[in-house]
Scaffold this motif. Structure first.
Motif, PDB file in Angstrom:
ATOM      1  N   ARG A  59       2.068   6.439  -7.102  1.00 15.94           N
ATOM      2  CA  ARG A  59       0.958   7.287  -7.567  1.00 15.94           C
ATOM      3  C   ARG A  59       1.296   8.769  -7.447  1.00 15.94           C
ATOM      4  NH1 ARG A  59      -4.436   6.020  -4.567  1.00 15.94           N
ATOM      5  NH2 ARG A  59      -4.477   4.203  -5.904  1.00 15.94           N
TER       6      ARG A  59
ATOM      7  N   ASN B   3       1.047   3.990  -3.156  1.00 14.45           N
ATOM      8  CA  ASN B   3       0.853   5.428  -2.908  1.00 14.45           C
ATOM      9  C   ASN B   3       2.036   6.233  -3.440  1.00 14.45           C
ATOM     10  OD1 ASN B   3      -1.552   5.130  -1.634  1.00 14.45           O
ATOM     11  ND2 ASN B   3      -0.778   5.412   0.436  1.00 14.45           N
TER      12      ASN B   3
ATOM     13  N   ASN C  92       0.835  -1.208   0.000  1.00 12.94           N
ATOM     14  CA  ASN C  92       0.000   0.000   0.000  1.00 12.94           C
ATOM     15  C   ASN C  92       0.870   1.259   0.000  1.00 12.94           C
ATOM     16  OD1 ASN C  92      -2.243  -1.560   0.036  1.00 12.94           O
ATOM     17  ND2 ASN C  92      -2.857  -1.118   2.136  1.00 12.94           N
TER      18      ASN C  92
ATOM     19  N   GLY D 146      -6.079   2.675   2.060  1.00 12.96           N
ATOM     20  CA  GLY D 146      -4.786   1.978   2.048  1.00 12.96           C
ATOM     21  C   GLY D 146      -3.950   2.212   3.298  1.00 12.96           C
TER      22      GLY D 146
END
Ligand SMILES: Nc1ncnc2c1ncn2[C@@H]1O[C@H](COP(=O)(O)OP(=O)(O)OP(=O)(O)O)[C@@H](O)[C@H]1O
Ligand SMILES: [Mg+2]
Length: 374
Positions: free
Chosen positions: A280, A277, A273, A340
Motif C-alpha cells: 500500500r 501495508n 498484514n 493491522g
C-alpha cells in the motif's frame, strides 16, 4: 584433681545451668502464649501485633528475672534494682512499639485514602514495603488508564469509520430503490460499489473481532513446527494479485531452513498484514522484499518496502490500535482502520516473539523475531 577454687567454680556453673533452664522454660511458655495470641489476632491491625510482640518480650524477660531473683533469694536493694531496671526497660520498649505501631497504622491509612482518590498517585515517604505496594499500584493504575483511553479512542474512531461508508451505501441503496438512477452503467457501478464497501466493512469487523480476542487473551494457537521460508512463499503467493494490481514487485529471499514452532494460519495473517501495508505504501515499479533467516540466535522474517520512511515521531506509535498516521481520519479508498499492525503485534507476542520497525534505505523494514526451534 581439683585446683584451688574448683568447688566454687562448679557451683557457679551449676547455678548458670539452672538460670538458663529456668529462663528458657519460662520463655518457651510465654512464646507459645504469644504465638497463640498472634494467631488469634492475625486479622487485626499491625499495631496490635506489634503490641503483642512487645508484651511477649517484656513478659519473658520479667518472668525470667523474677523467677531467678526469687530462687536465689536475692533480697533487699539488689532485687529492687534488678526489678526496676527490667520494668523501666519494658516500659521504654512498649513506648517505642507504640510509636512504631502508630506510624505503621497511620501510613497504611494514608495509602488507603490515596487509593480511594482517582487518579491514584503513590504517596511518598512510606515504609519500604508499603512504598513498594503503592508504586506497584500506581503502575497498574496507569496501565489500566492507558488501556481504557485506547479502548475509548478505538470505539470513537471505529464508529467514525463505519458511519461514512454506511451513509454512502444507504444513499446508493435509496437511489437504486427509488429509481433515481436508472441508466444501466450507473446501476452496475452502484452495485459494485456497495459490494466493495460491504467487503471492506466485513474485513474491518473481522479485524475488530480478532483484536478483541487477542486483548481478551482468548487467541487459541495450534502450534506446529513450520519453516519460515514456506510461510514467506505462501504469503508472497497470497499477496501477488494485490501487488500486480498496484504495479509493485514482490521479492522473496529465503535460503536456509528456519524452523519455528508456530500457528501457520495466525503467523501468516500477521506477515500478510505487514506485506499488505508495504504494498500500500510503495509506489508502482518499486519492490517489496521479504526475507527469512536467523539473526542473533532468533528466527527472523522481515518486510522491506520503498515507502520513503515513516516519520520518526510516528515510529513508536504504528503498532497502537487504530493508529493510521494522519491526524484527520478521512476514509481513503484503500485506507484501513489502523488495526493491522496491532493484530500482527498481538499474534507475534502470543508466539513469545517480538515485532519492530526501523527506517531503512528507501523505506522501512518491519521485522518479526521468534524463538528458533533446535
Ligand atoms: N510499510 C509501511 N510503510 C509506511 N507506513 C506504514 C507501513 N505500515 C504501516 N504504516 C503506517 O502505520 C499505520 C498503521 O498500520 P496498520 O496496518 O495498523 O493500519 P492500516 O494499514 O492503516 O489499516 P488496516 O491494517 O486495519 O487495514 C498505517 O496507517 C501507516 O500510517
Ligand atoms: Mg494495515
Amino acid at each position: 584433681m581439683t585446683g584451688p577454687g574448683g568447688p566454687a567454680k562448679a557451683a557457679v556453673m551449676g547455678d548458670l545451668g539452672v538460670i538458663v533452664a529456668v529462663t528458657a522454660g519460662l520463655g518457651l511458655v510465654v512464646a507459645v502464649l504469644g504465638v497463640w495470641a498472634m494467631w488469634a489476632l492475625r486479622r487485626r491491625s499491625i499495631g496490635v501485633m506489634l503490641a503483642v510482640v512487645m508484651v511477649v518480650s517484656v513478659t519473658a524477660t520479667l518472668a525470667g528475672v523474677v523467677a531467678i531473683t526469687l530462687m536465689m533469694i536475692i533480697e533487699g536493694r539488689v532485687r529492687d534494682i534488678v526489678l526496676s531496671v527490667v520494668a523501666v526497660a519494658g516500659l521504654v520498649g512498649l513506648g517505642v512499639a507504640f510509636v512504631l505501631a502508630r506510624r505503621v497504622v497511620g501510613e497504611s491509612r494514608r495509602l488507603a485514602a490515596a487509593v480511594r482518590r482517582l487518579p491514584f498517585t503513590a504517596p511518598r515517604g512510606l515504609p519500604a514495603e508499603l512504598q513498594t505496594i503503592a508504586d506497584t499500584l500506581e503502575e497498574a493504575n496507569a496501565r489500566e488508564r492507558a488501556l481504557e483511553e485506547a479502548r475509548r479512542e478505538l470505539v470513537a474512531w471505529v464508529s467514525h469509520d463505519l458511519r461514512t461508508p454506511l451513509a454512502g451505501m444507504r444513499a446508493m441503496a435509496e437511489a437504486l430503490e427509488d429509481g433515481v438512477v436508472a441508466d444501466p452503467a450507473t446501476v452496475t457501478r452502484y452495485h459494485a460499489q456497495i459490494r466493495l464497501e460491504v467487503e471492506r466493512l466485513s474485513a474491518m469487523v473481522d479485524d475488530l473481532f480478532e483484536l478483541s480476542r487477542i486483548h481478551a487473551g482468548a487467541l487459541r494457537l495450534s502450534r506446529a513446527r513450520i519453516g519460515l521460508s514456506d510461510l514467506v512463499a505462501d504469503t508472497v503467493a497470497g499477496a501477488e494479485p494485490l501487488a500486480r494490481a498496484k504495479g509493485v514487485r514482490l521479492a522473496a529471499e529465503a535460503g536456509q531452513a528456519v524452523p519455528v514452532e508456530a500457528d501457520a494460519g495466525a503467523l501468516g495473517r500477521a506477515l500478510g498484514n505487514l506485506v499488505v501495508n508495504a504494498i500500500r505504501h510503495t509506489p508502482a515499479d518499486r519492490t517489496v522484499t521479504l526475507r527469512a533467516g536467523v539473526e542473533e540466535g532468533m528466527a527472523c522474517v522481515s518486510v522491506s518496502d520503498c515507502c520513503g520512511g515513516i516519520p520518526a515521531a510516528d515510529l513508536p506509535r504504528v503498532f497502537d490500535v487504530a493508529f493510521r498516521g494522519e491526524a484527520a481520519r478521512t476514509p481513503t479508498p484503500d485506507g484501513g482502520a489502523g488495526l493491522g499492525l496491532a493484530i500482527a503485534q498481538g499474534i507475534v507476542e502470543a508466539h513469545d516473539g517480538m515485532i519492530g520497525v526501523v527506517n531503512d534505505g528507501p523505506g522501512c523494514r518491519f521485522e518479526i523475531r521468534l524463538p528458533l526451534v533446535r
